[in-house]
Design a protein around this motif. Sequence first.
Motif, mmCIF file in Angstrom:
data_model
loop_
_atom_site.group_PDB
_atom_site.id
_atom_site.type_symbol
_atom_site.label_atom_id
_atom_site.label_comp_id
_atom_site.label_asym_id
_atom_site.label_seq_id
_atom_site.Cartn_x
_atom_site.Cartn_y
_atom_site.Cartn_z
ATOM 1 N N ARG A 1 1.226 38.045 20.800
ATOM 2 C CA ARG A 1 1.658 36.568 20.844
ATOM 3 C C ARG A 1 0.531 35.933 20.073
ATOM 4 O O ARG A 1 0.871 34.962 19.222
ATOM 5 C CB ARG A 1 1.816 36.063 22.285
ATOM 6 C CG ARG A 1 2.054 34.686 22.310
ATOM 7 C CD ARG A 1 2.065 34.156 23.654
ATOM 8 N NE ARG A 1 3.294 34.693 24.252
ATOM 9 C CZ ARG A 1 3.412 34.750 25.685
ATOM 10 N NH1 ARG A 1 2.611 33.615 26.331
ATOM 11 N NH2 ARG A 1 4.554 35.147 26.274
ATOM 12 N N LYS B 1 -6.587 34.755 36.481
ATOM 13 C CA LYS B 1 -5.452 35.242 35.698
ATOM 14 C C LYS B 1 -5.712 36.421 35.003
ATOM 15 O O LYS B 1 -5.149 37.716 34.847
ATOM 16 C CB LYS B 1 -5.065 34.262 34.773
ATOM 17 C CG LYS B 1 -4.081 33.016 35.402
ATOM 18 C CD LYS B 1 -3.786 32.045 34.258
ATOM 19 C CE LYS B 1 -2.651 31.108 34.834
ATOM 20 N NZ LYS B 1 -2.457 30.147 33.778
ATOM 21 N N ARG C 1 -1.821 17.865 28.180
ATOM 22 C CA ARG C 1 -1.550 19.078 29.053
ATOM 23 C C ARG C 1 -3.016 19.507 29.330
ATOM 24 O O ARG C 1 -3.201 19.861 30.671
ATOM 25 C CB ARG C 1 -1.150 20.171 27.878
ATOM 26 C CG ARG C 1 0.587 20.153 27.833
ATOM 27 C CD ARG C 1 0.834 21.150 26.838
ATOM 28 N NE ARG C 1 0.068 22.504 27.118
ATOM 29 C CZ ARG C 1 0.775 23.355 27.917
ATOM 30 N NH1 ARG C 1 1.677 23.041 28.505
ATOM 31 N NH2 ARG C 1 -0.045 24.454 28.098
ATOM 32 N N ASP D 1 -3.380 25.095 30.589
ATOM 33 C CA ASP D 1 -4.100 26.077 29.912
ATOM 34 C C ASP D 1 -4.463 25.657 28.523
ATOM 35 O O ASP D 1 -3.380 24.972 27.964
ATOM 36 C CB ASP D 1 -3.411 27.459 29.588
ATOM 37 C CG ASP D 1 -4.149 28.455 29.234
ATOM 38 O OD1 ASP D 1 -5.248 28.221 28.377
ATOM 39 O OD2 ASP D 1 -3.927 29.828 29.455
ATOM 40 N N THR E 1 -2.050 28.973 21.411
ATOM 41 C CA THR E 1 -0.788 29.729 21.148
ATOM 42 C C THR E 1 0.009 29.540 22.547
ATOM 43 O O THR E 1 1.278 29.707 22.403
ATOM 44 C CB THR E 1 -1.064 31.114 21.104
ATOM 45 O OG1 THR E 1 -1.760 31.368 19.962
ATOM 46 C CG2 THR E 1 -0.010 31.847 20.819
ATOM 47 N N GLU E 2 -0.395 29.673 23.911
ATOM 48 C CA GLU E 2 0.305 29.368 24.963
ATOM 49 C C GLU E 2 0.845 27.995 25.150
ATOM 50 O O GLU E 2 2.065 27.801 25.357
ATOM 51 C CB GLU E 2 -0.812 29.455 26.174
ATOM 52 C CG GLU E 2 -1.266 30.720 26.457
ATOM 53 C CD GLU E 2 -0.182 31.957 26.939
ATOM 54 O OE1 GLU E 2 0.592 31.456 27.737
ATOM 55 O OE2 GLU E 2 -0.044 33.084 26.284
ATOM 56 N N SER E 3 0.110 26.938 24.566
ATOM 57 C CA SER E 3 0.661 25.596 24.574
ATOM 58 C C SER E 3 1.953 25.576 23.476
ATOM 59 O O SER E 3 3.127 24.882 23.586
ATOM 60 C CB SER E 3 -0.341 24.586 23.952
ATOM 61 O OG SER E 3 -1.344 24.472 24.921
ATOM 62 N N THR F 1 3.857 28.056 22.250
ATOM 63 C CA THR F 1 4.990 28.773 22.696
ATOM 64 C C THR F 1 5.792 28.612 23.913
ATOM 65 O O THR F 1 6.971 28.867 24.436
ATOM 66 C CB THR F 1 4.772 30.391 22.846
ATOM 67 O OG1 THR F 1 3.687 30.657 23.633
ATOM 68 C CG2 THR F 1 4.303 30.795 21.373
ATOM 69 N N ARG F 2 5.052 27.868 25.157
ATOM 70 C CA ARG F 2 5.304 27.676 26.287
ATOM 71 C C ARG F 2 5.576 26.210 26.954
ATOM 72 O O ARG F 2 6.142 25.870 27.733
ATOM 73 C CB ARG F 2 4.357 28.354 27.403
ATOM 74 C CG ARG F 2 4.301 29.708 27.312
ATOM 75 C CD ARG F 2 3.803 30.319 28.366
ATOM 76 N NE ARG F 2 3.529 31.752 28.316
ATOM 77 C CZ ARG F 2 3.033 32.829 29.038
ATOM 78 N NH1 ARG F 2 2.538 32.092 30.222
ATOM 79 N NH2 ARG F 2 2.997 33.989 29.234
ATOM 80 N N ASP F 3 5.135 25.257 25.813
ATOM 81 C CA ASP F 3 5.426 23.937 26.219
ATOM 82 C C ASP F 3 6.483 23.546 25.452
ATOM 83 O O ASP F 3 6.609 23.239 23.950
ATOM 84 C CB ASP F 3 4.220 23.094 25.717
ATOM 85 C CG ASP F 3 4.395 21.665 26.127
ATOM 86 O OD1 ASP F 3 4.507 21.291 27.404
ATOM 87 O OD2 ASP F 3 4.340 20.834 25.155
ATOM 88 N N LEU F 4 7.719 22.932 25.942
ATOM 89 C CA LEU F 4 9.046 22.736 25.111
ATOM 90 C C LEU F 4 8.749 21.517 24.068
ATOM 91 O O LEU F 4 9.109 21.587 22.760
ATOM 92 C CB LEU F 4 10.091 22.298 25.978
ATOM 93 C CG LEU F 4 11.591 22.019 25.249
ATOM 94 C CD1 LEU F 4 11.912 23.159 24.472
ATOM 95 C CD2 LEU F 4 12.596 21.668 26.445
ATOM 96 N N PHE G 1 6.801 22.922 20.988
ATOM 97 C CA PHE G 1 7.528 23.798 20.515
ATOM 98 C C PHE G 1 8.547 23.086 19.335
ATOM 99 O O PHE G 1 8.829 23.224 18.244
ATOM 100 C CB PHE G 1 8.345 24.839 21.399
ATOM 101 C CG PHE G 1 9.073 25.698 20.705
ATOM 102 C CD1 PHE G 1 8.284 26.816 20.036
ATOM 103 C CD2 PHE G 1 10.461 25.655 20.649
ATOM 104 C CE1 PHE G 1 9.207 27.746 19.413
ATOM 105 C CE2 PHE G 1 11.223 26.680 19.837
ATOM 106 C CZ PHE G 1 10.303 27.777 19.382
#
Length: 285
Positions: free
Chosen positions: A14, A72, A248, A254, A258-260, A262-265, A268
Motif C-alpha cells: 500500500r 497496532k 483528522r 492516524d 497513505t492511510e488517510s 486510501t481510507r478517508d472518503l 480520496f
Amino acid sequence: MVSFSSSCQLLRPRQWLKNLMLFFPPFLGGVLLQSGMALRGLRPFAAFCLASSAIYILNDLCDRVNDGQHPKKRLRPLPSGRVSSRTASLLSVACVMGSALAAWGSSAVFLYYLVAYFVVSTAYSLFLKDIALVDIFCISAGFLFRLLAGGAVFGVAISEWLFLSVFLLSIFLSTGKRLGEKRHLGALAEQHRKVLVAYPKGFLEGAMYMTGGSVLVTYTLYALTRSSGLVLHTVPLCCFGLLRHMLRIQSGADGDPTESLTRDLPLFVVGLLWLAMVGWGIYGA
C-alpha cells in the motif's frame, strides 16, 4: 513456512503509492501520454517499490521490540512472531537485489537518486529516526528523491514552485504523522519512538500549521505559472485536503498519509477530483 499474506505485510505494498511521485513530472509536464512515455517509468517505479520495501523490512527489524508494545504494530509479522528475523532479512536482501536489477540500464542521474534514497532511508532506520527534526527531514528527502528521480527518468525539468510544494507538503505530512503518533500513544510514546518526547508540547502542531499554510502558498504560485486556468481552480481542493488532514489528526485519527488517502472518503474523493481537473486542464485543451 512463511505465509504469503505475512510476506505481503512486510513489503507494505500500500505504501508503494508514494512511488507514483515518479510520474508527477511527466504528468504535470504534459508528456505522460506521449507514445511509450508511461512504459519508460515502469522499471524505475518497480526499482523504487522494491527499494522502499527493503527499507520497510529493515525498519521493522530495528523496531521489532518497540513495535511489540504498540497497540497496532504489535500485530505485524515480526513483533507477532509470524516471521523470523532471518526470513525478514533474506526478503529484504532479495528486494535490494530486485531493485538493482530493475534499475539496471537506467540513467546515471536516476541511479544517483535511487542510491541516495536508499542510503538516507537506511541511515534513518538505523539511527537518524531518533534525532528530532532530522527524522522529519529524512522522510521529506524520500519524497524529493522520488520527484527528482522522476524528472531524470522522463527528462522533465522540475520547476522551483513544484519542488518547494512537494518539499513543504512532505514536511507537513511528516509532522502530522509524528503528531498523530504522539497523541495516539500518550504515555507510551517514549517506549515506542523515543524521538517523540524530544518534541515539546505545541511544537508539532505549530510546525504542521506553518508548513500547511506554506504548501497552500507555494502550490498557488505553482498553479499561477501554468497556462491552464483549470489548474488554478484546484487550489480550493488543495486547501480542503490540507484542512481535512489536519482535522483528522486533531480528532485522533492516524497521521499516516497513505492511510488517510486510501481510507478517508473525503480525502480520496478530493484526490480523484484533483487528478481529474489537473489532467483535463493539461491534456484536455
